[in-house]
Design a protein around this motif. Structure first.
Motif, PDB file in Angstrom:
ATOM      1  N   UNK A  87      15.594  30.965  40.105  1.00 16.96           N
ATOM      2  CA  UNK A  87      15.939  29.747  40.830  1.00 16.96           C
ATOM      3  C   UNK A  87      16.215  28.638  39.819  1.00 16.96           C
ATOM      4  N   UNK A  88      17.013  27.632  40.195  1.00 17.99           N
ATOM      5  CA  UNK A  88      17.271  26.532  39.269  1.00 17.99           C
ATOM      6  C   UNK A  88      16.028  25.671  39.057  1.00 17.99           C
ATOM      7  N   UNK A  89      15.900  25.111  37.883  1.00 17.35           N
ATOM      8  CA  UNK A  89      14.780  24.248  37.521  1.00 17.35           C
ATOM      9  C   UNK A  89      15.300  22.815  37.424  1.00 17.35           C
ATOM     10  N   UNK A  90      14.637  21.884  38.108  1.00 14.36           N
ATOM     11  CA  UNK A  90      15.074  20.487  38.052  1.00 14.36           C
ATOM     12  C   UNK A  90      14.658  19.861  36.724  1.00 14.36           C
ATOM     13  N   UNK A  91      15.263  18.722  36.413  1.00 10.56           N
ATOM     14  CA  UNK A  91      14.957  18.001  35.184  1.00 10.56           C
ATOM     15  C   UNK A  91      13.480  17.650  35.109  1.00 10.56           C
ATOM     16  N   UNK A  92      12.924  17.120  36.196  1.00  7.12           N
ATOM     17  CA  UNK A  92      11.521  16.696  36.182  1.00  7.12           C
ATOM     18  C   UNK A  92      10.574  17.889  36.178  1.00  7.12           C
ATOM     19  N   UNK A  93      10.952  18.972  36.860  1.00  9.45           N
ATOM     20  CA  UNK A  93      10.129  20.173  36.786  1.00  9.45           C
ATOM     21  C   UNK A  93      10.058  20.690  35.350  1.00  9.45           C
ATOM     22  N   UNK A  94      11.195  20.707  34.664  1.00 10.73           N
ATOM     23  CA  UNK A  94      11.218  21.198  33.287  1.00 10.73           C
ATOM     24  C   UNK A  94      10.330  20.341  32.386  1.00 10.73           C
ATOM     25  N   UNK A  95      10.369  19.014  32.569  1.00 10.01           N
ATOM     26  CA  UNK A  95       9.509  18.132  31.783  1.00 10.01           C
ATOM     27  C   UNK A  95       8.042  18.421  32.047  1.00 10.01           C
ATOM     28  N   UNK A  96       7.683  18.548  33.317  1.00  9.36           N
ATOM     29  CA  UNK A  96       6.285  18.724  33.707  1.00  9.36           C
ATOM     30  C   UNK A  96       5.748  20.085  33.257  1.00  9.36           C
ATOM     31  N   UNK A  97       6.459  21.138  33.594  1.00 12.72           N
ATOM     32  CA  UNK A  97       5.978  22.484  33.271  1.00 12.72           C
ATOM     33  C   UNK A  97       6.086  22.743  31.774  1.00 12.72           C
ATOM     34  N   UNK A  98       7.062  22.094  31.122  1.00 13.49           N
ATOM     35  CA  UNK A  98       7.227  22.286  29.687  1.00 13.49           C
ATOM     36  C   UNK A  98       6.037  21.825  28.864  1.00 13.49           C
ATOM     37  N   UNK A  99       5.163  21.018  29.452  1.00 18.94           N
ATOM     38  CA  UNK A  99       3.943  20.598  28.750  1.00 18.94           C
ATOM     39  C   UNK A  99       2.898  21.704  28.687  1.00 18.94           C
ATOM     40  N   UNK A 100       3.147  22.812  29.407  1.00 20.56           N
ATOM     41  CA  UNK A 100       2.256  23.957  29.325  1.00 20.56           C
ATOM     42  C   UNK A 100       1.276  24.066  30.473  1.00 20.56           C
ATOM     43  N   UNK A 101       0.625  25.217  30.542  1.00 17.52           N
ATOM     44  CA  UNK A 101      -0.359  25.470  31.585  1.00 17.52           C
ATOM     45  C   UNK A 101      -1.612  24.657  31.284  1.00 17.52           C
ATOM     46  N   UNK A 106      20.194  22.481  43.052  1.00 17.21           N
ATOM     47  CA  UNK A 106      21.596  22.908  42.887  1.00 17.21           C
ATOM     48  C   UNK A 106      22.556  21.785  43.269  1.00 17.21           C
ATOM     49  N   UNK A 107      22.241  21.073  44.349  1.00 22.39           N
ATOM     50  CA  UNK A 107      23.114  19.981  44.792  1.00 22.39           C
ATOM     51  C   UNK A 107      23.212  18.896  43.723  1.00 22.39           C
ATOM     52  N   UNK A 108      22.095  18.572  43.066  1.00 23.11           N
ATOM     53  CA  UNK A 108      22.130  17.575  41.992  1.00 23.11           C
ATOM     54  C   UNK A 108      22.962  18.063  40.812  1.00 23.11           C
ATOM     55  N   UNK A 146      26.617  17.439  41.265  1.00 23.61           N
ATOM     56  CA  UNK A 146      27.120  16.067  41.374  1.00 23.61           C
ATOM     57  C   UNK A 146      28.048  15.729  40.211  1.00 23.61           C
ATOM     58  N   UNK A 147      28.996  14.834  40.434  1.00 23.90           N
ATOM     59  CA  UNK A 147      29.855  14.409  39.320  1.00 23.90           C
ATOM     60  C   UNK A 147      29.045  13.618  38.298  1.00 23.90           C
ATOM     61  N   UNK A 148      29.541  13.531  37.066  1.00 25.30           N
ATOM     62  CA  UNK A 148      28.821  12.758  36.040  1.00 25.30           C
ATOM     63  C   UNK A 148      28.666  11.297  36.454  1.00 25.30           C
ATOM     64  N   UNK A 149      27.633  10.662  35.942  1.00 25.64           N
ATOM     65  CA  UNK A 149      27.409   9.241  36.223  1.00 25.64           C
ATOM     66  C   UNK A 149      28.529   8.409  35.600  1.00 25.64           C
ATOM     67  N   UNK A 150      28.857   7.276  36.221  1.00 27.64           N
ATOM     68  CA  UNK A 150      29.895   6.406  35.656  1.00 27.64           C
ATOM     69  C   UNK A 150      29.491   5.884  34.273  1.00 27.64           C
ATOM     70  N   UNK A 151      30.471   5.534  33.479  1.00 27.98           N
ATOM     71  CA  UNK A 151      30.207   5.026  32.129  1.00 27.98           C
ATOM     72  C   UNK A 151      29.319   3.784  32.171  1.00 27.98           C
ATOM     73  N   UNK A 198      21.357   8.860  39.993  1.00 32.57           N
ATOM     74  CA  UNK A 198      22.178   9.846  39.301  1.00 32.57           C
ATOM     75  C   UNK A 198      21.276  10.854  38.604  1.00 32.57           C
ATOM     76  N   UNK A 199      21.701  12.125  38.516  1.00 38.84           N
ATOM     77  CA  UNK A 199      20.856  13.145  37.864  1.00 38.84           C
ATOM     78  C   UNK A 199      20.530  12.754  36.430  1.00 38.84           C
ATOM     79  N   UNK A 200      19.249  12.846  36.079  1.00 38.90           N
ATOM     80  CA  UNK A 200      18.805  12.386  34.768  1.00 38.90           C
ATOM     81  C   UNK A 200      19.095  13.374  33.642  1.00 38.90           C
ATOM     82  N   UNK A 201      19.218  14.650  33.958  1.00 42.94           N
ATOM     83  CA  UNK A 201      19.414  15.636  32.892  1.00 42.94           C
ATOM     84  C   UNK A 201      20.611  15.262  32.029  1.00 42.94           C
ATOM     85  N   UNK A 202      21.712  14.908  32.648  1.00 47.33           N
ATOM     86  CA  UNK A 202      22.914  14.528  31.914  1.00 47.33           C
ATOM     87  C   UNK A 202      22.742  13.174  31.235  1.00 47.33           C
TER      88      UNK A 202
END
Length: 429
Positions: free
Chosen positions: A30-44, A194-196, A199-204, A333-337
Motif C-alpha cells: 500500500x502507499x505510504x503517506x509523507x507523515x506516516x513515513x516520518x513517524x514510522x521512520x523513527x523506528x519501533x 494515492x489521491x494526494x 495531485x498536481x505540483x504546488x504553484x511556484x 498541498x502535499x508536503x512530500x514534494x
C-alpha cells in the motif's frame, strides 16, 4: 471532550482485558503517506499511540464487545494494514487479513494504578511495526465496562478516534438488537494517500512561501521562542488548563464576531500579542491542518493531518485572520514534494506546534458527556512544545506538553499564564 494524558487518566479498578485479533502475514503493498513515513521512520518504540477512553452505563457480554470491535476493524482499511522496515531503510506498508482472535487478561501488579497498567498494554501493542498496531481494551466493573481504543499514530488522528468510537457504538447497538454488525463502507486512508500523490505540483508561489518560512526558522520548522534548557529529549511535563467556560467562550466568540474574524483568529491574536510581549518576536508555530477536503473522507480512519506553519507578526484580529488563512493554504498541498529541497521536513530541537480542534464543528459526534469520553495521549520524552486547544460544548481547554526542565517550566509556564489571562480578558470585554 477533554484531551488528557495517560498519567492523568482516571479508570476504575477491575479485570483488564484486550481483544487480540489474529493477523496474517503482510500481503499487498500500500502507499505510504509523507507523515506516516516520518513517524514510522523513527523506528519501533513505545508511546507512539493515540487513544480514546469511554464508559458504558451497564455490563456488556464480552462476545458482544468483540463482535463490535471486529466490525470496526473490518470497515477501516488502515486498521488492516501493517508497516514493515524495508531493506533500504524506507518503511513499507502492507495489507493484512484480520480474523477473530480472543481475549487476553493482563496482570495489574500490586499497587499499580490502572492507568499505568493500561499504558503498559498500549505501549507493548500500539507500536509503529505492531501487527496489528492497535488494541481494544476493556476494564470490567459491575457498573459496566470502561473501554480504551488505541492505535499507533501512523493509522489515526483525533478525528479518526471519534469515528472509531462512533462506529463501535453503532456496531454494539446492532449486536444488542440481534443483528450481525455491518462494517462501515468508507474509503480507506490508502486511497487518500494515492489521491494526494496524484495531485498536481504546488504553484511556484507556494514553494517560495515555504522556502521563506523555513528560512525564517534558521533552516528548520518553527521553535518555541523562549529558553527550554537542555536541547536533548527530556521527560515530558504535561499541563491541562480550563481556559474559558461555556459563557466565557460565547463572550469570546462574540468579541471575535464584532471584529469580523473567527474564534481561532482571535486566539491567534492573543498568542501573537503574548509572544511579542514576552519574547520580542513574531508568533511562529507549526500548525496542523486536516486534509479531509472532500466529504467522502469524513467517516474514514487514518492520519488525515498534515503540517503547515502559522506566522503572525501583527496582533490585530484581522491580520491574524489572514495569517490563519495563509497557513491553511500552505497546508493544502502535499508536503512530500514541497519538502524535497530539504530532504524531508527540517526539524530542530525546540519545535513549537499549536493545534486547534473545535469539536462542535466536526461532522462526527458521540455523547461525550454521557460516555465520559476522553482523548488520551501517551507518555514520551520530548524536546519541543506542543499546544492543543480543544473546544467543545463546555468551553475551551488546552493541553500543553514540553520538556520538563527548569527553564522550560519557567518559559512555557509564563507564556501559558499570559495567554490564558489575555483570552479571559478578551472574553470579559
Amino acid at each position: 471532550m477533554r484531551l488528557t494524558h495517560v498519567a492523568h487518566l482516571r479508570l476504575p479498578f477491575g479485570p483488564l482485558l484486550s481483544h487480540d485479533l489474529t493477523v496474517s502475514a503482510p500481503g499487498d503493498a500500500l502507499p505510504v503517506s509523507f507523515d506516516q513515513a516520518r513517524h514510522v521512520g523513527l523506528g519501533d518504540r513505545p508511546g507512539s499511540w493515540m487513544a480514546l477512553a469511554m464508559r458504558l452505563p451497564s455490563p456488556v457480554p464480552r462476545d458482544d464487545l468483540a463482535a463490535a470491535w471486529e466490525a470496526v476493524v473490518a470497515g477501516h482499511g488502515t486498521l488492516r494494514s501493517t508497516f514493515v522496515p524495508g531493506e533500504d531503510g524506507a518503511v513499507r506498508l502492507h495489507q493484512v487479513e484480520v480474523e477473530d482472535g480472543g481475549w487476553t487478561e493482563h496482570d495489574v501488579l500490586p499497587g499499580q494504578p490502572m492507568n499505568a497498567a493500561v499504558r503498559d498494554v498500549l505501549d507493548a501493542g500500539c507500536r509503529p511495526f505492531g501487527r496489528p498496531s492497535h488494541r481494544f481494551c476493556v476494564i470490567e466493573t459491575a457498573d459496566g465496562p470502561s473501554l480504551v481504543v488505541a492505535a499507533d499514530h501512523a493509522h489515526v488522528d483525533m478525528w479518526s478516534m471519534l469515528v472509531i468510537a462512533r462506529d463501535l457504538l453503532i456496531a454494539l447497538d446492532q449486536v444488542r438488537s440481534g443483528q450481525r454488525p455491518v462494517p462501515p463502507q468508507v474509503p480507506s486512508f490508502a486511497e487518500h494517500t494515492r489521491a494526494l500523490q496524484e495531485m498536481p505540483p504546488a504553484p511556484d508561489e507556494v514553494r517560495r512561501r515555504w522556502a521563506e518560512v523555513i528560512e525564517h526558522g534558521g533552516g528548520a520548522m518553527p521553535r518555541f521562542p523562549l529558553p527550554l534548557g537542555d536541547p536533548a529529549p527530556q521527560p515530558e511535563r504535561v499541563v491541562i488548563r480550563d481556559v474559558l467556560d461555556l459563557q466565557s467562550l460565547a463572550d469570546f466568540s462574540a468579541r471575535a464576531g464584532h471584529e469580523g474574524v473567527s474564534t481561532l483568529a482571535l486566539a491567534v491574536a492573543s498568542m501573537t500579542a503574548v509572544t511579542r510581549e514576552l519574547a520580542g518576536t513574531a508568533l511562529r508555530a507549526v500548525f496542523p491542518v486536516h486534509s479531509r477536503h472532500e466529504e467522502r473522507w469524513h467517516d474514514s480512519v487514518g492520519w488525515f493531518i498534515t503540517n503547515s506553519v502559522l506566522e503572525s507578526d501583527d496582533a490585530s484580529p484581522q491580520a491574524c485572520s489572514a495569517a490563519v488563512r495563509e497557513a491553511i493554504r500552505l497546508g493544502s498541498w502535499p508536503l512530500a514534494d514541497l519538502m524535497e529541497p530539504w530532504g524531508g521536513m527540517p526539524e530542530a530541537p525546540g519545535m513549537f506546534a499549536v493545534s486547534w480542534l473545535d469539536m462542535r464543528r466536526l461532522p462526527v459526534r458521540i455523547d461525550t458527556a454521557g460516555l465520559d469520553a476522553q482523548y488520551v495521549s501517551a507518555n514520551i520524552e520530548t524536546d519541543g512544545v506542543m499546544l492543543w486547544f480543544i473546544i467543545d460544548d463546555s468551553g475551551v481547554h488546552l493541553r500543553c506538553r514540553y520538556p520538563d526542565t527548569l527553564e522550560a517550566r519557567r518559559s512555557v509556564g509564563t507564556w501559558l499564564d499570559a495567554l490564558v489571562a489575555r483570552m479571559r480578558d478578551l472574553a470579559a470585554g
